[in-house]
Design an enzyme around this catalytic site. Structure first.
Site, PDB file in Angstrom:
ATOM      1  N   ASP A   1      -6.139  57.868 -16.849  1.00  0.00           N
ATOM      2  CA  ASP A   1      -6.062  56.493 -16.246  1.00  0.00           C
ATOM      3  C   ASP A   1      -7.474  56.461 -16.341  1.00  0.00           C
ATOM      4  OD1 ASP A   1      -4.925  53.866 -15.515  1.00  0.00           O
ATOM      5  OD2 ASP A   1      -4.555  54.467 -13.663  1.00  0.00           O
TER       6      ASP A   1
ATOM      7  N   ASP B   1      -6.495  47.845 -18.049  1.00  0.00           N
ATOM      8  CA  ASP B   1      -5.032  46.737 -18.205  1.00  0.00           C
ATOM      9  C   ASP B   1      -6.288  45.288 -16.615  1.00  0.00           C
ATOM     10  OD1 ASP B   1      -4.590  49.041 -17.072  1.00  0.00           O
ATOM     11  OD2 ASP B   1      -3.151  48.295 -16.071  1.00  0.00           O
TER      12      ASP B   1
ATOM     13  N   ALA C   1       1.075  47.604 -12.288  1.00  0.00           N
ATOM     14  CA  ALA C   1       1.425  46.693 -10.964  1.00  0.00           C
ATOM     15  C   ALA C   1       2.499  46.951 -10.234  1.00  0.00           C
ATOM     16  CB  ALA C   1       1.346  45.436 -11.389  1.00  0.00           C
TER      17      ALA C   1
ATOM     18  N   CYS D   1      16.020  71.433   2.785  1.00  0.00           N
ATOM     19  CA  CYS D   1      15.444  72.366   1.260  1.00  0.00           C
ATOM     20  C   CYS D   1      15.012  73.625   1.357  1.00  0.00           C
ATOM     21  CB  CYS D   1      13.743  71.613   1.495  1.00  0.00           C
ATOM     22  SG  CYS D   1      13.247  71.975  -0.344  1.00  0.00           S
TER      23      CYS D   1
ATOM     24  N   CYS E   1      12.794  75.269  -1.150  1.00  0.00           N
ATOM     25  CA  CYS E   1      12.013  75.712  -2.393  1.00  0.00           C
ATOM     26  C   CYS E   1      11.171  77.467  -1.135  1.00  0.00           C
ATOM     27  CB  CYS E   1      10.619  74.759  -2.365  1.00  0.00           C
ATOM     28  SG  CYS E   1      10.233  74.056  -0.642  1.00  0.00           S
TER      29      CYS E   1
ATOM     30  N   CYS F   1       9.735  75.839   2.351  1.00  0.00           N
ATOM     31  CA  CYS F   1      10.877  75.535   3.600  1.00  0.00           C
ATOM     32  C   CYS F   1      11.836  77.351   3.553  1.00  0.00           C
ATOM     33  CB  CYS F   1      11.662  74.371   2.988  1.00  0.00           C
ATOM     34  SG  CYS F   1      10.973  72.794   3.068  1.00  0.00           S
TER      35      CYS F   1
HETATM   36  N1  GUN Z   1      -2.063  52.980 -11.454  1.00  0.00           N
HETATM   37  C1  GUN Z   1      -0.725  51.971 -11.117  1.00  0.00           C
HETATM   38  N2  GUN Z   1      -0.348  50.764 -11.438  1.00  0.00           N
HETATM   39  C2  GUN Z   1      -1.441  50.669 -12.161  1.00  0.00           C
HETATM   40  C3  GUN Z   1      -1.637  49.899 -13.393  1.00  0.00           C
HETATM   41  O1  GUN Z   1      -0.917  48.586 -12.853  1.00  0.00           O
HETATM   42  N3  GUN Z   1      -2.623  50.198 -14.530  1.00  0.00           N
HETATM   43  C4  GUN Z   1      -3.215  51.250 -14.519  1.00  0.00           C
HETATM   44  N4  GUN Z   1      -4.317  51.509 -15.305  1.00  0.00           N
HETATM   45  N5  GUN Z   1      -3.377  51.861 -13.196  1.00  0.00           N
HETATM   46  C5  GUN Z   1      -1.920  51.379 -12.553  1.00  0.00           C
HETATM   47 ZN    ZN Z   2      10.798  72.587   0.533  1.00  0.00          ZN
END
Ligand code: GUN
Ligand code: ZN
Length: 489
Positions: free
Chosen positions: A90, A125, A193, A276, A278, A281
């Protein structure tokens, strides 16, 4: 450029796909565990043991810290994290949305992601939150699109580039921006978002945002739902056409002592029994886990196991063709999810166009099922039946049929159809014996439409007591319909 996303199997708008990245192929739908480069409760090299095929980390956190940046530039991102599979990075957009500014430009962060060998990069963004003014949403969207288009020109190597769809809660902005980004051409389309919507349980609004964004994209493009990490909503998001999720939730929830299940979250303090199976658990009781010195890590491990279990459950459902049955089950775990299910079926006309013509047997799971895309498709194809002469409509095949030119079966929520089609999908549906109001409503509306389409035919409708509904009055009032109520059943 040939497509880097191949779709292998479909159900509703959901699909099993294969995304090709420089470090390997990822089978979707899947979740990318979020790796914090500064602190790792579970090591990236262990992530495959849980079912992870691809990780996501934040390039801005690496960029900002000298030591991490130098190592990433020198040895590469994969060496830094010690993971040789695909890694998405990101940008600083999340920090931008929390702190209002970041110390990096779009150009710098794209360049950095390419240099460290990211498999999927994200431009800077602007994640515009829900419910802001239209002016703000629209202005920020223009900047986002400008940056994305600039980023598209900057990527020269084999890094895949994501084009996040923004537009706040304005559906026309979401759809329009998705269309604009499609024309530029990105390799993955994250829907941005949406975290504030999920945090406040606004799942119905989330459905609209996903549907609007999807409608602007080519259906064959891979989609990432940014910041969605709770398995409770995966099935629904997949049915709407999302392919990738990212989860920081497994670690964040663990820090708060929260135990994830596919139906919601428990405080581990409230658990007497683990539901669960796993490895965690199986090994610990809730009480033992609470006392363990590494209880947060153990909880995070459980959270990851169930997250990937849900992904496999969803993939199997797509494979079998009963994804909507799974969605309807999952949506019964929280009233806001039920709202989302109803909202999803307001988009049934769009879903119908993407849904395969034949799937596994339709199971009626409750009043919402009456609005499924398959029921809508049946209603839209009623004009394919031409009925001449006399027609008997009855709840099941039986005697006294031979005196009629046509015999039709009445089966809620579909309505009436020629009995030769009884074994054909979706009319071979498993439905409840005592239909609910919504199912009967849909069935009678479709029957009224069928009668109207065949004004020359004479219909005799045999109705049992359990099929009572106000719309019968309307059928009785039609001049080519006779309604018979037999005594007993
Ligand atoms: N992580 C959570 N929401 C967003 C987003 O709208 N844009 C970016 N780049 N990372 C995110
Ligand atoms: Zn578990």
């Amino acid at each position: 450029m040939s497509s880097r996303f191949d779709i292998i199997h479909k159900d509703t708008a959901g699909r099993i796909g294969r995304l090709t990245t420089p470090h390997g192929v990822v089978e979707t739908p899947t979740v990318m565990p979020v790796i914090n480069p500064n602190l790792q409760t579970i090591k990236p090299s262990e992530m495959r043991d849980f079912g992870a095929q691809i990780l996501i980390t934040n390039s801005y956190i690496i960029y900002r810290k000298d030591e991490l940046r130098e190592k990433a530039l020198q040895d590469g991102l994969h060496a830094l994290l010690d993971f040789d599979g695909p890694i998405m990075t990101d940008s600083g957009s999340f920090q931008l949305s929390v702190y209002g500014e970041v110390e990096v430009t779009n150009e710098q962060i794209i360049d950095f992601q390419q240099k460290i060998g990211s498999d999927i990069g994200v431009p800077l963004d602007i994640p515009t939150p829900p419910d802001v003014s239209f002016e703000r949403a629209s202005q920020e969207l223009d900047i986002t699109i400008e940056r994305l288009q600039a980023a598209r020109k900057l990527v020269t190597g084999d890094m895949l580039l994501a084009g996040p769809v923004q537009g706040s809660t304005y559906m026309q902005l979401r759809e329009k921006s998705a269309r604009t980004l499609s024309e530029t051409g990105f390799d993955v389309y994250p829907f941005g978002a949406v975290v504030p919507l999920m945090e406040s349980y606004r799942y119905a609004d989330l459905v609209d945002v996903i549907a609007a964004s999807k409608k602007g994209l080519d259906p064959s493009a891979p989609v990432h739902l940014f910041g969605a990490g709770h398995p409770m909503m995966f099935a629904m998001a997949v049915a709407l056409g999302c392919d990738l999720f990212d989860s920081a939730a497994y670690a964040l929830y663990a820090k708060d002592g929260r135990y994830i299940t596919n139906r919601g979250t428990y405080q581990v303090n409230d658990l007497k029994y683990f539901p669960c199976s796993c490895p965690i658990c199986q090994k610990y009781s809730p009480e033992e886990l609470r006392k363990a010195h590494n209880s947060t890590e153990l909880l995070a491990r459980h959270n990851l196991y169930v997250t990937f279990e849900e992904i496999r459950t969803i993939k199997q459902a797509i494979w079998e063709g009963n994804l909507l049955e799974l969605v309807e089950q999952r949506c019964r775990s929280h009233p806001r999810m039920l709202d989302a299910l109803k909202q999803m079926y307001t988009h049934s006309d769009w879903l119908e166009r993407l849904d395969p013509a034949s799937k596994s047997t339709f199971f009626y799971c409750g009043p919402e099922s009456a609005k499924r895309p398959e029921v809508l498709r049946f209603a839209s194809q009623l004009d394919r039946f031409t009925i001449r002469g006399s027609a008997l409509i009855r709840p099941s095949p039986g005697k006294m049929d031979s005196q009629y030119d046509n015999v039709l079966i009445f089966k809620p929520p579909f309505g009436a159809y020629p009995q030769e089609l009884a074994e054909i999908y979706p009319l071979n549906a498993e439905v409840v014996r005592n239909p609910d109001y919504e199912s009967l409503e849909q069935a009678y509306l479709n029957t009224i439409k069928l009668v109207e389409l065949n004004p020359e035919a004479e219909f005799t409708l045999v109705i049992q007591e359990r099929f009572g509904h106000p719309l019968l009055k309307k059928l009785e009032g039609m001049n080519n319909v006779k309604v018979i109520y037999p005594q007993g059943e």
